[in-house]
Design a protein around this motif. Sequence first.
Motif: not given
Length: 102
Positions: A71-80, A88-96
Motif C-alpha cells: 500500500g502507501l508508504a505513509s501507512a503500509p499494511r504489514v501485520c498480521p 515451495r508451496p507447502t511452506g507458509v511464512y508470517y512476519f512477527p
Amino acid sequence: MNSTTSVLPLFGEGTEEDEAPIQRRPVRLGMAAAAARVVAYRDTQFEDGEPRALLVVDCPFCDHQHIHAAGLASAPRVCPRTSRCVSRPTGVYYFPAVQRDR
C-alpha cells in the motif's frame, strides 16, 4: 530420383512408456517466521504521486526474497499477514516483526 520417407511417431505414439511416473506427495513444511522490511518507492503508474511501499521478505524455505505490495508508504499494511512460498508451496511464512527502511 529416389526419395525415401519415414513415419515419425507423433505425441508419444509408438513409444513403450505409457505409464506416468510416480509422483511423491510434497513434504508439508508448515509455518515459519520470516524477517521482513518495508521499502518505499515511487510508482509512475499512480497519478497521486504518493510514495508506495513494498514488503520484502527473506523466505525461510527457499532462501530467496519475496516481494509483496504493502500500500502507501505513509501507512503500509504489514501485520498480521501470512503468505505462501512460491517455489515451495507447502511452506507458509508470517512476519512477527517488520523493519522500516528510511
